[in-house]
Motif scaffolding. Sequence first.
Motif, PDB file in Angstrom:
ATOM      1  N   PHE A 152     -54.539  17.170   2.664  1.00  0.00           N
ATOM      2  CA  PHE A 152     -53.498  17.064   3.396  1.00  0.00           C
ATOM      3  C   PHE A 152     -52.109  16.720   2.951  1.00  0.00           C
ATOM      4  CE2 PHE A 152     -50.803  14.063   6.260  1.00  0.00           C
ATOM      5  CZ  PHE A 152     -50.550  15.318   7.484  1.00  0.00           C
ATOM      6  N   LYS A 153     -50.973  17.409   3.167  1.00  0.00           N
ATOM      7  CA  LYS A 153     -49.623  17.151   2.529  1.00  0.00           C
ATOM      8  C   LYS A 153     -48.867  16.376   3.503  1.00  0.00           C
ATOM      9  CE  LYS A 153     -46.002  16.730  -0.340  1.00  0.00           C
ATOM     10  NZ  LYS A 153     -46.144  15.982  -1.400  1.00  0.00           N
ATOM     11  N   ASN A 154     -48.672  14.664   3.219  1.00  0.00           N
ATOM     12  CA  ASN A 154     -47.894  13.944   4.269  1.00  0.00           C
ATOM     13  C   ASN A 154     -46.245  13.893   3.843  1.00  0.00           C
ATOM     14  OD1 ASN A 154     -46.585  12.048   5.836  1.00  0.00           O
ATOM     15  ND2 ASN A 154     -48.070  10.440   5.525  1.00  0.00           N
ATOM     16  N   PHE A 155     -45.539  14.826   4.750  1.00  0.00           N
ATOM     17  CA  PHE A 155     -44.121  15.007   4.409  1.00  0.00           C
ATOM     18  C   PHE A 155     -43.226  13.702   4.641  1.00  0.00           C
ATOM     19  CE2 PHE A 155     -44.773  19.681   5.682  1.00  0.00           C
ATOM     20  CZ  PHE A 155     -45.293  19.952   4.466  1.00  0.00           C
ATOM     21  N   GLU A 156     -43.754  12.640   5.192  1.00  0.00           N
ATOM     22  CA  GLU A 156     -42.874  11.152   5.509  1.00  0.00           C
ATOM     23  C   GLU A 156     -43.849  10.106   5.240  1.00  0.00           C
ATOM     24  OE1 GLU A 156     -41.703  11.331   9.496  1.00  0.00           O
ATOM     25  OE2 GLU A 156     -43.503  12.249  10.212  1.00  0.00           O
ATOM     26  N   GLU A 157     -44.445   9.898   4.083  1.00  0.00           N
ATOM     27  CA  GLU A 157     -45.225   8.815   3.580  1.00  0.00           C
ATOM     28  C   GLU A 157     -44.323   7.656   3.777  1.00  0.00           C
ATOM     29  OE1 GLU A 157     -46.788   9.163  -0.174  1.00  0.00           O
ATOM     30  OE2 GLU A 157     -47.891  11.111   0.221  1.00  0.00           O
ATOM     31  N   GLY A 158     -45.072   6.606   4.530  1.00  0.00           N
ATOM     32  CA  GLY A 158     -44.477   5.358   4.624  1.00  0.00           C
ATOM     33  C   GLY A 158     -43.727   5.167   5.700  1.00  0.00           C
ATOM     34  N   SER A 159     -43.676   6.338   6.551  1.00  0.00           N
ATOM     35  CA  SER A 159     -42.888   6.037   7.962  1.00  0.00           C
ATOM     36  C   SER A 159     -43.816   5.236   8.906  1.00  0.00           C
ATOM     37  CB  SER A 159     -42.700   7.266   8.581  1.00  0.00           C
ATOM     38  OG  SER A 159     -42.060   7.168   9.695  1.00  0.00           O
ATOM     39  N   ALA A 160     -43.363   4.007   9.398  1.00  0.00           N
ATOM     40  CA  ALA A 160     -43.855   3.207  10.131  1.00  0.00           C
ATOM     41  C   ALA A 160     -44.125   3.668  11.745  1.00  0.00           C
ATOM     42  CB  ALA A 160     -43.367   2.057  10.286  1.00  0.00           C
ATOM     43  N   GLU A 161     -43.604   4.696  11.785  1.00  0.00           N
ATOM     44  CA  GLU A 161     -43.643   5.204  13.302  1.00  0.00           C
ATOM     45  C   GLU A 161     -44.811   6.289  13.697  1.00  0.00           C
ATOM     46  OE1 GLU A 161     -39.866   6.903  13.655  1.00  0.00           O
ATOM     47  OE2 GLU A 161     -38.735   5.217  14.137  1.00  0.00           O
ATOM     48  N   THR A 162     -45.410   6.581  12.455  1.00  0.00           N
ATOM     49  CA  THR A 162     -46.298   7.557  12.559  1.00  0.00           C
ATOM     50  C   THR A 162     -47.779   7.207  12.801  1.00  0.00           C
ATOM     51  OG1 THR A 162     -46.834   7.731  10.198  1.00  0.00           O
ATOM     52  CG2 THR A 162     -44.739   9.014  11.080  1.00  0.00           C
ATOM     53  N   ASP A 163     -48.583   8.184  13.409  1.00  0.00           N
ATOM     54  CA  ASP A 163     -49.903   7.909  13.421  1.00  0.00           C
ATOM     55  C   ASP A 163     -50.730   7.738  11.982  1.00  0.00           C
ATOM     56  OD1 ASP A 163     -49.939  10.607  12.669  1.00  0.00           O
ATOM     57  OD2 ASP A 163     -50.928  11.267  14.390  1.00  0.00           O
ATOM     58  N   ILE A 164     -50.653   8.401  11.268  1.00  0.00           N
ATOM     59  CA  ILE A 164     -51.083   8.258   9.945  1.00  0.00           C
ATOM     60  C   ILE A 164     -50.609   6.879   9.240  1.00  0.00           C
ATOM     61  CG2 ILE A 164     -51.254   8.973   7.309  1.00  0.00           C
ATOM     62  CD1 ILE A 164     -51.595  11.863   8.283  1.00  0.00           C
ATOM     63  N   ASP A 165     -49.578   6.553   9.230  1.00  0.00           N
ATOM     64  CA  ASP A 165     -49.189   5.051   8.896  1.00  0.00           C
ATOM     65  C   ASP A 165     -50.094   4.111   9.495  1.00  0.00           C
ATOM     66  OD1 ASP A 165     -47.058   3.510   7.095  1.00  0.00           O
ATOM     67  OD2 ASP A 165     -47.047   2.692   9.043  1.00  0.00           O
ATOM     68  N   ALA A 166     -50.073   4.392  10.841  1.00  0.00           N
ATOM     69  CA  ALA A 166     -50.927   3.223  11.636  1.00  0.00           C
ATOM     70  C   ALA A 166     -52.317   3.214  11.015  1.00  0.00           C
ATOM     71  CB  ALA A 166     -50.865   3.650  13.094  1.00  0.00           C
ATOM     72  N   LEU A 167     -53.251   4.370  10.944  1.00  0.00           N
ATOM     73  CA  LEU A 167     -54.388   4.436  10.548  1.00  0.00           C
ATOM     74  C   LEU A 167     -54.594   3.951   9.027  1.00  0.00           C
ATOM     75  CD1 LEU A 167     -55.719   7.988  11.634  1.00  0.00           C
ATOM     76  CD2 LEU A 167     -56.504   5.765  12.620  1.00  0.00           C
ATOM     77  N   LEU A 168     -53.436   4.187   8.079  1.00  0.00           N
ATOM     78  CA  LEU A 168     -53.644   3.377   6.739  1.00  0.00           C
ATOM     79  C   LEU A 168     -53.496   2.243   6.660  1.00  0.00           C
ATOM     80  CD1 LEU A 168     -51.435   6.177   4.989  1.00  0.00           C
ATOM     81  CD2 LEU A 168     -54.020   6.031   4.509  1.00  0.00           C
ATOM     82  N   ASN A 169     -52.639   1.363   7.947  1.00  0.00           N
ATOM     83  CA  ASN A 169     -52.702  -0.053   8.006  1.00  0.00           C
ATOM     84  C   ASN A 169     -53.661  -0.403   8.872  1.00  0.00           C
ATOM     85  OD1 ASN A 169     -50.286  -0.853   6.018  1.00  0.00           O
ATOM     86  ND2 ASN A 169     -49.420   0.870   7.226  1.00  0.00           N
ATOM     87  N   ASN A 170     -54.736   0.175   9.297  1.00  0.00           N
ATOM     88  CA  ASN A 170     -55.670  -0.386  10.006  1.00  0.00           C
ATOM     89  C   ASN A 170     -55.373  -0.686  11.564  1.00  0.00           C
ATOM     90  OD1 ASN A 170     -58.718  -0.649   9.636  1.00  0.00           O
ATOM     91  ND2 ASN A 170     -58.443  -2.953  10.182  1.00  0.00           N
ATOM     92  N   TYR A 171     -54.569   0.193  12.123  1.00  0.00           N
ATOM     93  CA  TYR A 171     -54.023   0.065  13.544  1.00  0.00           C
ATOM     94  C   TYR A 171     -54.941   1.238  14.269  1.00  0.00           C
ATOM     95  CZ  TYR A 171     -51.094  -3.789  12.845  1.00  0.00           C
ATOM     96  OH  TYR A 171     -50.640  -5.139  12.322  1.00  0.00           O
ATOM     97  N   VAL A 172     -55.040   1.093  15.538  1.00  0.00           N
ATOM     98  CA  VAL A 172     -55.242   2.304  16.232  1.00  0.00           C
ATOM     99  C   VAL A 172     -53.861   3.116  16.594  1.00  0.00           C
ATOM    100  CG1 VAL A 172     -56.129   3.071  18.699  1.00  0.00           C
ATOM    101  CG2 VAL A 172     -57.305   1.227  17.459  1.00  0.00           C
ATOM    102  N   ALA A 173     -53.927   4.432  16.321  1.00  0.00           N
ATOM    103  CA  ALA A 173     -52.561   5.166  16.612  1.00  0.00           C
ATOM    104  C   ALA A 173     -53.034   5.825  18.021  1.00  0.00           C
ATOM    105  CB  ALA A 173     -52.651   6.292  15.334  1.00  0.00           C
ATOM    106  N   VAL A 174     -52.038   5.654  18.913  1.00  0.00           N
ATOM    107  CA  VAL A 174     -52.182   6.616  20.243  1.00  0.00           C
ATOM    108  C   VAL A 174     -50.921   7.224  20.219  1.00  0.00           C
ATOM    109  CG1 VAL A 174     -51.928   6.135  22.664  1.00  0.00           C
ATOM    110  CG2 VAL A 174     -53.156   4.337  21.319  1.00  0.00           C
TER     111      VAL A 174
END
Length: 253
Positions: free
Chosen positions: A210-232
């Motif tokens: 997987f290629k993430n085009f916006e690594e570190g963006s706090a608004e995204t579902d992948i960022d939420a998962l990486l920081n141990n949050y549920v993404a809705v």
Amino acid sequence: MTEKPLILVTNDDGIHAKGLRELVEVMQFFGEVVVISSEVSMSGKACGITVDHPLRAIPVEKIHGVPTWKSNGTPVDSVKLSFNNLFDRTPDYVVSGINHGANSSISVIYSGTMGAAIEGSLHGVPSLGFSLDDFSSDADFSKAKIIVAKIFQSVLDNGLPPFTCLNVNIPRGKPKGIKVCRQTHGKWVEEFEKRTDPHGREYHWLSGYFKNFEEGSAETDIDALLNNYVAVVPVSVDMTCYKTLEELKNWTF
């Protein structure tokens, strides 16, 4: 006496998946549950439907005591059958999962789990797809089930707009909390491995990353998962690119 809501539970990992059983157990607290799932795994079937052979839905052993059918079709086929020929009343909710593995970012368009939820939304009922970021067949769903209950209760309390469903991705372990996010902008970079079978015939095996085009963006579902949050993530069936729509209006054809 108020009739309990009818909750359709389905998935894309197949009738024998642990995540399906865990989801059925949670949904029994909220209403009358019926289950239909494919007899084999349908991961990656997205919103695919069956058009080249007849569909069959066969009653099988109940899961946690609720009526259960297996289908020879896709997850979307299962939902379509449920709203047409299978039950005496149409489902009030469609709940899909709990998927073994995340369906964040662009995976939403490939996921059979989300295909079923999207199909439910097309029938005008609140629909949700749940996924756990753990591909193990024996994954621990104990914390995920708590999240499922919380989010489904919120949908009961607030409803969902027509033709909209929720894509819920849950991290492994104990989540820090729940975040409402947008879909991450990214893509799967596909790398087919060229192989040879025992008969000397070439075939190709899908792999990639997987290629993430916006690594570190706090608004995204992948960022939420990486920081141990549920993404809705709320998902709409309208795939119109409105920015491009306005630009095209200035073109001369």
